[in-house]
Scaffold this motif. Structure first.
Motif, PDB file in Angstrom:
ATOM      1  N   ASN A   1       0.856  -1.184   0.000  1.00 47.92           N
ATOM      2  CA  ASN A   1       0.000   0.000   0.000  1.00 47.92           C
ATOM      3  C   ASN A   1       0.889   1.230   0.000  1.00 47.92           C
ATOM      4  O   ASN A   1       1.618   1.489   0.945  1.00 47.92           O
ATOM      5  CB  ASN A   1      -0.897  -0.005   1.238  1.00 47.92           C
ATOM      6  CG  ASN A   1      -1.903   1.105   1.139  1.00 47.92           C
ATOM      7  OD1 ASN A   1      -1.544   2.242   0.845  1.00 47.92           O
ATOM      8  ND2 ASN A   1      -3.151   0.789   1.361  1.00 47.92           N
ATOM      9  N   LYS A   2       0.815   1.960  -1.111  1.00 48.57           N
ATOM     10  CA  LYS A   2       1.793   3.045  -1.291  1.00 48.57           C
ATOM     11  C   LYS A   2       1.530   4.240  -0.381  1.00 48.57           C
ATOM     12  O   LYS A   2       2.319   5.147  -0.333  1.00 48.57           O
ATOM     13  CB  LYS A   2       1.774   3.498  -2.745  1.00 48.57           C
ATOM     14  CG  LYS A   2       2.307   2.457  -3.708  1.00 48.57           C
ATOM     15  CD  LYS A   2       2.794   3.135  -4.981  1.00 48.57           C
ATOM     16  CE  LYS A   2       3.456   2.175  -5.936  1.00 48.57           C
ATOM     17  NZ  LYS A   2       2.544   1.137  -6.433  1.00 48.57           N
TER      18      LYS A   2
ATOM     19  N   GLY B   1       7.635  10.338   2.992  1.00 44.17           N
ATOM     20  CA  GLY B   1       6.197  10.073   3.051  1.00 44.17           C
ATOM     21  C   GLY B   1       5.660   9.637   1.712  1.00 44.17           C
ATOM     22  O   GLY B   1       6.320   9.791   0.671  1.00 44.17           O
ATOM     23  N   ASP B   2       4.436   9.051   1.727  1.00 39.52           N
ATOM     24  CA  ASP B   2       3.755   8.672   0.481  1.00 39.52           C
ATOM     25  C   ASP B   2       2.705   9.721   0.137  1.00 39.52           C
ATOM     26  O   ASP B   2       2.594  10.153  -0.996  1.00 39.52           O
ATOM     27  CB  ASP B   2       3.075   7.305   0.669  1.00 39.52           C
ATOM     28  CG  ASP B   2       4.072   6.240   1.063  1.00 39.52           C
ATOM     29  OD1 ASP B   2       5.122   6.153   0.410  1.00 39.52           O
ATOM     30  OD2 ASP B   2       3.820   5.528   2.050  1.00 39.52           O
TER      31      ASP B   2
ATOM     32  N   PHE C   1      -9.840   8.453  -0.526  1.00 39.53           N
ATOM     33  CA  PHE C   1      -8.508   8.087  -0.040  1.00 39.53           C
ATOM     34  C   PHE C   1      -7.761   7.230  -1.059  1.00 39.53           C
ATOM     35  O   PHE C   1      -8.286   6.234  -1.545  1.00 39.53           O
ATOM     36  CB  PHE C   1      -8.618   7.348   1.304  1.00 39.53           C
ATOM     37  CG  PHE C   1      -7.330   7.419   2.068  1.00 39.53           C
ATOM     38  CD1 PHE C   1      -6.981   8.555   2.758  1.00 39.53           C
ATOM     39  CD2 PHE C   1      -6.443   6.350   2.039  1.00 39.53           C
ATOM     40  CE1 PHE C   1      -5.775   8.646   3.435  1.00 39.53           C
ATOM     41  CE2 PHE C   1      -5.229   6.428   2.717  1.00 39.53           C
ATOM     42  CZ  PHE C   1      -4.904   7.580   3.410  1.00 39.53           C
ATOM     43  N   PRO C   2      -6.510   7.604  -1.397  1.00 33.13           N
ATOM     44  CA  PRO C   2      -5.781   6.851  -2.430  1.00 33.13           C
ATOM     45  C   PRO C   2      -5.403   5.464  -1.919  1.00 33.13           C
ATOM     46  O   PRO C   2      -5.004   5.308  -0.766  1.00 33.13           O
ATOM     47  CB  PRO C   2      -4.547   7.709  -2.691  1.00 33.13           C
ATOM     48  CG  PRO C   2      -4.379   8.558  -1.487  1.00 33.13           C
ATOM     49  CD  PRO C   2      -5.733   8.737  -0.871  1.00 33.13           C
ATOM     50  N   SER C   3      -5.514   4.452  -2.800  1.00 34.61           N
ATOM     51  CA  SER C   3      -5.162   3.090  -2.387  1.00 34.61           C
ATOM     52  C   SER C   3      -3.721   2.788  -2.784  1.00 34.61           C
ATOM     53  O   SER C   3      -2.796   3.295  -2.176  1.00 34.61           O
ATOM     54  CB  SER C   3      -6.147   2.091  -2.988  1.00 34.61           C
ATOM     55  OG  SER C   3      -6.240   2.307  -4.376  1.00 34.61           O
ATOM     56  N   ALA C   4      -3.545   2.029  -3.855  1.00 30.59           N
ATOM     57  CA  ALA C   4      -2.176   1.626  -4.196  1.00 30.59           C
ATOM     58  C   ALA C   4      -1.521   2.604  -5.169  1.00 30.59           C
ATOM     59  O   ALA C   4      -0.583   2.278  -5.848  1.00 30.59           O
ATOM     60  CB  ALA C   4      -2.200   0.221  -4.766  1.00 30.59           C
TER      61      ALA C   4
ATOM     62  N   ASP D   1      -9.588   9.932  -9.225  1.00 34.82           N
ATOM     63  CA  ASP D   1      -9.863  10.285  -7.821  1.00 34.82           C
ATOM     64  C   ASP D   1      -9.501  11.750  -7.559  1.00 34.82           C
ATOM     65  O   ASP D   1     -10.267  12.508  -6.977  1.00 34.82           O
ATOM     66  CB  ASP D   1      -9.000   9.438  -6.869  1.00 34.82           C
ATOM     67  CG  ASP D   1      -9.493   8.013  -6.749  1.00 34.82           C
ATOM     68  OD1 ASP D   1     -10.641   7.762  -7.142  1.00 34.82           O
ATOM     69  OD2 ASP D   1      -8.715   7.165  -6.275  1.00 34.82           O
ATOM     70  N   GLN D   2      -8.304  12.086  -8.021  1.00 30.41           N
ATOM     71  CA  GLN D   2      -7.821  13.459  -7.787  1.00 30.41           C
ATOM     72  C   GLN D   2      -8.712  14.477  -8.466  1.00 30.41           C
ATOM     73  O   GLN D   2      -9.057  15.501  -7.884  1.00 30.41           O
ATOM     74  CB  GLN D   2      -6.416  13.619  -8.358  1.00 30.41           C
ATOM     75  CG  GLN D   2      -5.370  13.008  -7.497  1.00 30.41           C
ATOM     76  CD  GLN D   2      -3.976  13.383  -7.985  1.00 30.41           C
ATOM     77  OE1 GLN D   2      -3.756  14.460  -8.499  1.00 30.41           O
ATOM     78  NE2 GLN D   2      -3.046  12.469  -7.807  1.00 30.41           N
TER      79      GLN D   2
END
Ligand code: FAD
Length: 510
Positions: free
Chosen positions: A10-11, A218-219, A368-371, A377-378
């Motif tokens: 999970n990034k 951070g991611d 919420f971003p996944s991988a 999404d953005q």
């Protein structure tokens, strides 16, 4: 609580929040609660830089945020020297000497066909009924300094429809949320950011570097660095949409003063020659500030007007804050989401900024971003946030545009300025038959538009003709029954001060 981090696939394992003002700690608290310790959340802030230290009035939706966190209302009020807010009193806005209250909640009774206020409008235009303030339980309570929370066991009574928000000390609020977040495992790092590292291959932020050399990778980065916008602008050059042609105030002078004998359950906004002054009563002091346009007034003059209009002795030196109204072109850019002042600033006139922080976080959770960072999404997040800002913006511009004041060059400018088409349509609709509409999930509902438009002297030519289906006599009786019911309910309420003394008295300040 220990953080149990998910596998590296999970990034977005590592979330870094930059800034520890209201935006930073609200983000930390909500993410920590939602992500249940499965993600690493680090918050970096600098005591040396500090926070903006203003932002003390809210709107009722903040209660939804507190409910998500599971915060007990009386604990929160005690910890923040909080008071209750039922609306905002506007003084001198339509004309010098005018006064009206924008009370939260409903006007009259909820109807499913013709709006209640249309009946009121017809009779008010004919001079047969009292002002709008007699038909809002919130406003009627403000006028008597009364307060009680909504009586949920009385849904059909005005007492069941009271809508409240809060006034609180911004510094104590951040402290309260810090304790809450740290208890859920958020790691706070003290230090000043010197450099933001951006990956050449995709332009994403990979790390921030502090002055002491510490590097924090951070991611997902949440930029809560305030007006500095360290990540979203300084590092990513996202761009800013300037709204100062519609909202020309660009400076505020803030000063706290001693409390007044009566604890009012509302914010007051008093218009002056080139802006307006806020008054926010807390348990231990009153927060005040003069928001003005530097093109039309000097800082010295604005400070002197502010100091001459305090309820009590000033408790600190007046402090200026410069700002530019507008919003970041993208709230989410690459792997960075801007929340709070780094994302945009409209004006504190209707206390919408903390609400916009809340909406940024709630929408981030639902996108919420996944991988990875999906463009769809953005893009959707950015559209949603653009709407949020635009809705608040139009409502605030209304206060400046819908005025008859012609006593200063500032008000001449505001009265005559071009306004966004979206707002012009709303004003035209109201001026014809008194109709107000809520578009989509628009922040302010019909009663809010009505109270400000009417309060600022906009008078419709007519009303919804379906009102005439009910006889004059019947309508008159209906209106006086509602007015009487609200009057009785307010009479039975305790004073704001008495309610606080029984429910959430704060400790005296240290
Ligand atoms: P800040 O409080 O400025 O926090 C920024 C954080 O970033 C700080 O912790 C700072 O230390 C950190 N930081 C910055 N640079 C660095 C660095 N280099 N290294 C490390 N850390 C760094 N909102 C309302 O809802 N109601 C109101 O009544 C209201 N009144 C307002 C009145 C005025 C005059 C203004 C200007 C705003 C008002 N607001 C109001 C808005 C409200 O104050 C803000 O939305 C809220 O305080 C959030 O601020 P913030 O957390 O984004 O920024």
């Amino acid at each position: 609580m220990e953080q149990q981090i998910l596998p590296a696939a999970n990034k977005c394992n590592n979330i870094v929040i930059v800034g520890g003002g209201t935006a930073g700690w609200m983000s930390a608290a909500a993410l920590a609660k939602t992500l249940k310790g499965k993600y690493r959340i680090t918050l970096v802030e600098s005591d040396q830089i500090g926070t903006i230290g203003v932002g003390e009035a809210t709107i009722p939706m903040i209660r939804h945020f507190n409910n998500i966190l599971g915060i007990d209302e009386s604990d929160f009020m005690r910890a923040t020297q909080g008071t209750f807010k039922l609306g905002i009193e506007f003084v001198n806005w339509g004309q010098i000497g005018d006064r009206y209250i924008h009370g939260f909640g409903s006007i009259g009774q909820e109807t499913f066909t013709v709006d209640f206020y249309q009946y009121w409008l017809k009779h008010h235009q004919a001079g047969k009924v009292s002002g709008l303030d007699h038909f809002s339980i919130n406003t009627a309570a403000c006028l008597q300094n009364k307060f009680i929370t909504a009586q949920t066991d009385m849904p059909n009574s005005p007492l069941g429809q009271i809508a409240h928000a809060y006034h609180f000390d911004a510094g104590l609020y951040a402290k309260f949320l810090r304790q809450f977040s740290e208890a859920l495992g958020v790691v706070r790092v003290e230090g000043k950011i010197k450099h933001v590292g951006v990956r050449p291959q995709d332009g994403h932020i990979n790390a921030i570097v502090l002055e002491n050399g510490q590097e924090i990778e951070g991611d997902l980065f949440i930029d809560c660095s305030g007006f500095r916008a360290l990540l979203i602008e300084e590092a990513l050059h996202t761009g800013y949409e300037d709204w100062s042609h519609w909202l020309p105030c660009d400076t505020a002078i803030a000063v706290p003063c001693a409390s007044a004998p009566e604890l009012t359950p509302y914010t007051r906004s008093t218009a002056h020659a080139a802006g307006w002054q806020w008054r926010i009563p807390l348990q231990h002091r009153i927060g005040n500030g003069h928001v003005f346009c530097s093109k039309y007034m000097s800082t010295d003059e604005a400070t002197s007007i502010l100091l001459n209009n305090l309820d009590g002795q000033a408790l600190a030196e007046p402090r200026p804050v410069k700002f530019q109204t507008g919003r970041r072109k993208k709230a989410w850019n690459k792997n960075c989401v801007a929340v709070g002042l780094s994302c945009g600033f409209i004006e504190p006139l209707e206390s919408t900024s903390i609400h916009l922080i809340q909406q940024s976080i709630i929408h981030l959770i639902s996108h919420f971003p996944s991988a990875g960072f999906d463009a769809a999404d953005q893009q959707h997040y950015n559209e949603v946030m653009s709407n949020e800002y635009q809705w608040a913006r139009d409502f605030i511009i209304l206060h400046y545009k819908a005025t008859e004041r012609s006593d200063s060059p500032f008000w001449d400018y505001c009265r005559q300025m071009e306004i966004p088409e979206s707002l012009q349509q709303k004003m035209d609709l109201f001026l014809s038959n008194g109709r107000t509409y809520r578009e989509g999930n628009e922040l302010f509902a019909k009663p809010s538009w009505l109270q400000v438009m009417y309060g600022q002297r906009m008078r419709p030519q007519s009303y919804n003709p379906l009102v005439d289906l009910i006889s004059e006599q019947e309508t008159q009786q209906y209106l006086s029954d509602v007015e009487e019911l609200i009057r009785k309910c307010v009479n039975a309420m305790p004073t704001h001060a008495a309610f606080i003394a029984g429910y959430c008295p704060a400790n005296p300040p240290a």
